[in-house]
Design a protein around this motif. Structure first.
Motif, PDB file in Angstrom:
ATOM      1  N   GLY A 211       6.775  16.575 -13.431  1.00 37.41           N
ATOM      2  CA  GLY A 211       6.165  17.890 -13.476  1.00 37.41           C
ATOM      3  C   GLY A 211       5.053  18.083 -12.460  1.00 37.41           C
ATOM      4  O   GLY A 211       4.195  18.954 -12.640  1.00 37.41           O
ATOM      5  N   GLY A 212       5.051  17.289 -11.406  1.00 34.52           N
ATOM      6  CA  GLY A 212       3.994  17.378 -10.407  1.00 34.52           C
ATOM      7  C   GLY A 212       2.742  16.612 -10.766  1.00 34.52           C
ATOM      8  O   GLY A 212       1.795  16.555  -9.971  1.00 34.52           O
ATOM      9  N   LYS A 213       2.704  16.006 -11.949  1.00 31.32           N
ATOM     10  CA  LYS A 213       1.514  15.301 -12.409  1.00 31.32           C
ATOM     11  C   LYS A 213       1.465  13.880 -11.855  1.00 31.32           C
ATOM     12  O   LYS A 213       2.504  13.274 -11.574  1.00 31.32           O
ATOM     13  N   VAL A 214       0.230  13.375 -11.743  1.00 28.43           N
ATOM     14  CA  VAL A 214       0.019  12.013 -11.263  1.00 28.43           C
ATOM     15  C   VAL A 214      -1.024  11.333 -12.132  1.00 28.43           C
ATOM     16  O   VAL A 214      -1.733  11.976 -12.915  1.00 28.43           O
ATOM     17  N   VAL A 215      -1.113  10.020 -11.976  1.00 24.03           N
ATOM     18  CA  VAL A 215      -2.222   9.269 -12.563  1.00 24.03           C
ATOM     19  C   VAL A 215      -3.453   9.598 -11.743  1.00 24.03           C
ATOM     20  O   VAL A 215      -3.527   9.267 -10.557  1.00 24.03           O
ATOM     21  N   ASN A 216      -4.426  10.257 -12.359  1.00 22.04           N
ATOM     22  CA  ASN A 216      -5.527  10.826 -11.574  1.00 22.04           C
ATOM     23  C   ASN A 216      -6.894  10.308 -11.994  1.00 22.04           C
ATOM     24  O   ASN A 216      -7.819  11.075 -12.246  1.00 22.04           O
ATOM     25  N   PHE A 217      -7.055   9.013 -12.033  1.00 21.05           N
ATOM     26  CA  PHE A 217      -8.383   8.459 -12.284  1.00 21.05           C
ATOM     27  C   PHE A 217      -9.312   8.789 -11.111  1.00 21.05           C
ATOM     28  O   PHE A 217      -8.866   9.056  -9.997  1.00 21.05           O
ATOM     29  N   SER A 218     -10.611   8.749 -11.379  1.00 24.60           N
ATOM     30  CA  SER A 218     -11.635   9.016 -10.363  1.00 24.60           C
ATOM     31  C   SER A 218     -11.534  10.464  -9.887  1.00 24.60           C
ATOM     32  O   SER A 218     -11.032  11.314 -10.597  1.00 24.60           O
ATOM     33  N   ASP A 219     -12.017  10.724  -8.667  1.00 27.60           N
ATOM     34  CA  ASP A 219     -12.031  12.090  -8.148  1.00 27.60           C
ATOM     35  C   ASP A 219     -10.664  12.463  -7.580  1.00 27.60           C
ATOM     36  O   ASP A 219     -10.494  12.650  -6.374  1.00 27.60           O
ATOM     37  N   SER A 220      -9.693  12.588  -8.443  1.00 30.62           N
ATOM     38  CA  SER A 220      -8.360  12.988  -8.005  1.00 30.62           C
ATOM     39  C   SER A 220      -7.895  14.148  -8.866  1.00 30.62           C
ATOM     40  O   SER A 220      -8.121  14.153 -10.080  1.00 30.62           O
ATOM     41  N   PRO A 221      -7.257  15.161  -8.262  1.00 33.57           N
ATOM     42  CA  PRO A 221      -6.639  16.205  -9.087  1.00 33.57           C
ATOM     43  C   PRO A 221      -5.456  15.631  -9.844  1.00 33.57           C
ATOM     44  O   PRO A 221      -4.921  14.574  -9.486  1.00 33.57           O
ATOM     45  N   ASP A 222      -5.032  16.324 -10.898  1.00 38.40           N
ATOM     46  CA  ASP A 222      -3.925  15.796 -11.700  1.00 38.40           C
ATOM     47  C   ASP A 222      -2.565  16.152 -11.109  1.00 38.40           C
ATOM     48  O   ASP A 222      -1.536  15.711 -11.623  1.00 38.40           O
ATOM     49  N   GLU A 223      -2.562  16.958 -10.038  1.00 36.98           N
ATOM     50  CA  GLU A 223      -1.331  17.258  -9.325  1.00 36.98           C
ATOM     51  C   GLU A 223      -1.549  16.958  -7.841  1.00 36.98           C
ATOM     52  O   GLU A 223      -2.515  17.426  -7.245  1.00 36.98           O
TER      53      GLU A 223
ATOM     54  N   THR B  83       8.118   9.023 -20.042  1.00 38.53           N
ATOM     55  CA  THR B  83       6.872   8.869 -20.788  1.00 38.53           C
ATOM     56  C   THR B  83       6.087   7.770 -20.093  1.00 38.53           C
ATOM     57  O   THR B  83       6.648   6.753 -19.696  1.00 38.53           O
ATOM     58  N   ALA B  84       4.786   7.990 -19.932  1.00 33.94           N
ATOM     59  CA  ALA B  84       4.001   7.037 -19.143  1.00 33.94           C
ATOM     60  C   ALA B  84       2.657   6.773 -19.796  1.00 33.94           C
ATOM     61  O   ALA B  84       2.092   7.620 -20.502  1.00 33.94           O
TER      62      ALA B  84
ATOM     63  N   ILE C  85       0.840  -1.208   0.000  1.00 33.23           N
ATOM     64  CA  ILE C  85       0.000   0.000   0.000  1.00 33.23           C
ATOM     65  C   ILE C  85       0.869   1.250   0.000  1.00 33.23           C
ATOM     66  O   ILE C  85       0.584   2.222  -0.715  1.00 33.23           O
ATOM     67  N   ALA C  86       1.940   1.237   0.784  1.00 41.39           N
ATOM     68  CA  ALA C  86       2.819   2.405   0.883  1.00 41.39           C
ATOM     69  C   ALA C  86       3.485   2.729  -0.445  1.00 41.39           C
ATOM     70  O   ALA C  86       3.808   3.886  -0.736  1.00 41.39           O
ATOM     71  N   GLN C  87       3.705   1.729  -1.289  1.00 41.56           N
ATOM     72  CA  GLN C  87       4.398   1.941  -2.557  1.00 41.56           C
ATOM     73  C   GLN C  87       3.472   2.421  -3.681  1.00 41.56           C
ATOM     74  O   GLN C  87       3.955   2.875  -4.727  1.00 41.56           O
ATOM     75  N   PHE C  88       2.164   2.344  -3.467  1.00 44.15           N
ATOM     76  CA  PHE C  88       1.225   2.670  -4.545  1.00 44.15           C
ATOM     77  C   PHE C  88       1.433   4.071  -5.134  1.00 44.15           C
ATOM     78  O   PHE C  88       1.467   4.220  -6.359  1.00 44.15           O
ATOM     79  N   PRO C  89       1.575   5.143  -4.309  1.00 47.48           N
ATOM     80  CA  PRO C  89       1.727   6.469  -4.931  1.00 47.48           C
ATOM     81  C   PRO C  89       2.989   6.620  -5.750  1.00 47.48           C
ATOM     82  O   PRO C  89       3.054   7.474  -6.632  1.00 47.48           O
ATOM     83  N   GLN C  90       4.030   5.782  -5.482  1.00 48.61           N
ATOM     84  CA  GLN C  90       5.234   5.859  -6.315  1.00 48.61           C
ATOM     85  C   GLN C  90       4.921   5.529  -7.764  1.00 48.61           C
ATOM     86  O   GLN C  90       5.491   6.118  -8.689  1.00 48.61           O
ATOM     87  N   PHE C  91       4.023   4.587  -7.979  1.00 45.20           N
ATOM     88  CA  PHE C  91       3.629   4.251  -9.346  1.00 45.20           C
ATOM     89  C   PHE C  91       2.817   5.390  -9.971  1.00 45.20           C
ATOM     90  O   PHE C  91       2.879   5.618 -11.176  1.00 45.20           O
ATOM     91  N   CYS C  92       2.047   6.093  -9.148  1.00 39.96           N
ATOM     92  CA  CYS C  92       1.155   7.141  -9.667  1.00 39.96           C
ATOM     93  C   CYS C  92       1.881   8.439  -9.972  1.00 39.96           C
ATOM     94  O   CYS C  92       1.384   9.249 -10.769  1.00 39.96           O
ATOM     95  N   MET C  93       3.047   8.679  -9.349  1.00 32.81           N
ATOM     96  CA  MET C  93       3.792   9.907  -9.601  1.00 32.81           C
ATOM     97  C   MET C  93       4.444   9.842 -10.974  1.00 32.81           C
ATOM     98  O   MET C  93       5.085   8.857 -11.320  1.00 32.81           O
ATOM     99  N   LEU C  94       4.287  10.908 -11.741  1.00 33.49           N
ATOM    100  CA  LEU C  94       4.843  10.957 -13.093  1.00 33.49           C
ATOM    101  C   LEU C  94       5.977  11.975 -13.107  1.00 33.49           C
ATOM    102  O   LEU C  94       6.985  11.760 -12.458  1.00 33.49           O
TER     103      LEU C  94
END
Length: 619
Positions: A308-320, A403-404, A297-306
């Motif tokens: 330029g401050g951007k993240v994988v933002n599915f659902s109700d999540s901001p893109d930063e 690139t992601a 669980i702790a490692q999950f946001p590492q995959f989501c970080m891209l």
């Protein structure tokens, strides 16, 4: 340990340590720690803002929200007016408590007494948007009744109790004794009696989103601070731990949550805060962060970080999304492989949040250089999260650029759900170019399905998925996808999703979407999407929709360029429309996006659509 812990173990640990000397939130009891963060140049701006805020609160005391501001949510669905005024009222608790921890000034002690007294005078600590959670028709059938609904515990009331209990624990000797007594009375009445004296489950106890984590952890932390009797505390914490087990079940076996990185942080951080207090209360006998699943669980946001401050933002999540470095460093003590994020992903402490801001500063290393990212030598970082049906693949080039590609399946009644099965993101040069619109503006209407999925943020028409014979994707758990094939090879990531059940389209017999993410060494990646649809009868229309954050430019027949990404399609099969849309969210107003709509020129009972997204060389 969370899953294996028994009530007997919990009770014994609390009883065995009841009379031992103990310190809770030990980092906050050290004057040296407070001196360190007060003198740290990285936090200078924060302390200046805090002192300015405190001076303004002393000069112009904040009034309580008006009754008409409280009922505005029921009348119009607007929640911002009340919440803004409420934040002003509660700001004094956070500002004066932090300043009082660093220096013994009478005006700060008086300011804190007044701030706590004002909050204790509030009619309820529950937000208007959450009033009546017990009601079966919530949020309807509440605001037009002759009497208000029974009290509940929501996110904000739990966090308020946690904050007050911690403040009283740390600053008891500097507070007026009547204020201390009042806090204990109000917490007992508003939290403990509501939650523990009534066996009726809270609305959120049955959920697996951020609510059970924040609410139960806040209640549990408050109890650790307030309840001395170990046997009574054991019974209270046992209910809390049962809810936290349910919260953990919302993460798949690889640690992903369908709520994404922003709500990951909100929920999981409160679990960590509670777990560390329980560890201190039991002198280390119970360590919930030693749970095996915590590492994943702790490692999950590492995959989501891209980048330029951007993240994988599915659902109700901001893109930063920015991450609490104190939280990450504390987790690193249990998960040594965890990497600290780059500077652009560092959360800044904010004056209005004692719980997060103090832990950010007090749990972060005093060595500035240790906050730098450890980076990664891996060319590829990727994972197919099969439980929640997310796929994320990040490719680093020789110059360190990223690139992601990310895509999602699942079902259409997930926490903070969007109807977005088969939707995807392409990230290049610090931008989510093929993008997700993110969360909408939080109003009463936004959380009612009959309105929510007509809004472009949450409806499938605002995502990069097909519209089948005029049908959008439906809302509910029965609207789901299945991963029928997935593979990660040396050069490719391939995943095939069956999207047939995502649509309530009578003529649709079958629909699959295949993603092939090609990422060979020393070549720029490309994504190939193939949709195959079979109908019982010839449909009247078939549309493919793609959402871009940059304006598409036609550079040739069947070629649309979006900065460094080019969409290639067969112009004989499709008619192109481009809609320039402006999207409101909880964080931005009028954010520009482009909705690319490709209309099939000839529709048959079987339709095969292929699209290629080519990446140009990164600068």
């Amino acid at each position: 340990m969370l899953q294996q812990l028994t009530f007997r173990q919990l009770k014994n640990a609390l009883e065995e340590t009841q009379h031992l000397p103990r310190t809770l939130y030990s980092e906050a009891t050290s004057s040296d720690n407070w001196r360190r963060i007060r003198e740290d140049v990285n936090y200078s701006e924060f302390w200046r803002a805090l002192e300015k805020q405190a001076a303004e609160l002393i000069e112009s005391p904040v009034r309580s929200p008006l009754f008409t501001e409280f009922t505005l949510f029921g009348d119009t669905g607007n929640r911002a007016v009340f919440q803004t005024q409420r934040d002003h009222l509660y700001a004094g608790i956070h500002a004066f408590s932090m300043l009082a921890m660093t220096e013994d000034k009478q005006e700060w002690k008086s300011g804190l007494d007044n701030a706590i007294w004002n909050v204790c005078n509030e009619y309820t600590w529950v937000l208007p948007a959450h009033v009546g959670l017990y009601h079966n028709d919530y949020p309807n059938g509440i605001w037009d009744q002759p009497v208000p609904p029974r009290e509940t515990v929501d996110l904000l009331s739990g966090m308020t109790a946690f904050t007050l209990a911690e403040t009283v624990y740390l600053l008891k000797e500097r507070l007026h004794p009547w204020v201390v007594h009042r806090v204990k009375e109000e917490i007992d009445k508003r939290i403990f009696q509501v939650y523990f004296n009534n066996p009726t489950p809270q609305n959120w106890e049955l959920k697996t989103n951020n609510w059970p984590a924040v609410c139960s952890a806040s209640i549990g932390a408050t109890a650790i601070y307030m309840i001395e009797d170990s046997e009574k505390l054991a019974g209270m914490l046992w209910r809390v731990i049962g809810v936290l087990r349910n919260y953990f079940s919302g993460f798949d076996e690889q640690g992903a949550t369908p709520e994404g990185p922003a709500y990951w942080q909100f929920g999981f951080s409160y679990f960590v805060y509670f777990a560390e207090l329980l560890k201190e209360r039991t002198h280390g006998q119970i360590s919930l962060l030693s749970e095996e699943k915590v590492e994943r669980i702790a490692q999950f946001p590492q995959f989501c970080m891209l980048t330029g401050g951007k993240v994988v933002n599915f659902s109700d999540s901001p893109d930063e999304v920015t991450l609490n470095t104190g939280l990450i460093q504390r987790l690193k003590q249990y998960v040594p492989s965890l990497q600290l994020p780059n500077e652009e992903y560092h959360l800044k402490p904010v004056p209005g949040n004692w719980l997060d801001s103090t832990r950010l500063m007090l749990w972060s290393s005093s060595q500035t250089e240790s906050l730098a990212s450890t980076g990664s030598d891996e060319r590829v970082q990727e994972q197919i999260f099969t439980g929640n049906q997310w796929v994320i693949s990040k490719v680093r080039d020789s110059r360190g650029g990223t690139t992601a590609f990310a895509a999602k399946g699942g079902h259409n009644e997930e926490p903070h759900n969007h109807n977005d099965l088969g939707h995807f993101i392409i990230h290049v040069d610090g931008q989510n170019i093929l993008a997700d619109l993110g969360l909408g503006l939080y109003t009463k209407q936004y959380f009612q399905p009959s309105y929510r999925y007509e809004m472009i943020n949450a409806g499938s028409h605002g995502h990069s998925v097909p519209i089948i014979d005029g049908c959008r994707q439906g809302f509910g758990k029965s609207y789901r996808s299945e991963i029928v094939y997935s593979q990660i090879s040396e050069d490719n990531v391939q995943i095939v999703m069956d999207l047939t059940k995502a649509y309530a389209c009578l003529s649709l017999e079958g629909l699959t979407r295949e993603f092939i993410w090609k990422r060979p060494i020393n070549e720029t990646p490309q994504l190939i999407i193939t949709d195959k649809a079979i109908f019982t009868n010839r449909p009247e229309s078939f549309q493919e929709v793609f959402i871009s954050s940059v304006q598409p430019q036609e550079t040739g027949s069947g070629r649309l360029q979006m900065n460094s990404v080019t969409l290639v399609y067969d112009p004989e099969q499709w008619e192109l429309e481009i809609e320039h849309i402006f999207v409101d969210s909880q964080y931005k107003t009028g954010a520009p996006f482009y909705r690319i709509v490709l209309n099939r020129t000839q529709v048959e009972r079987e339709i095969i659509s292929e699209f290629r997204f080519e990446m140009s060389e990164m600068a």
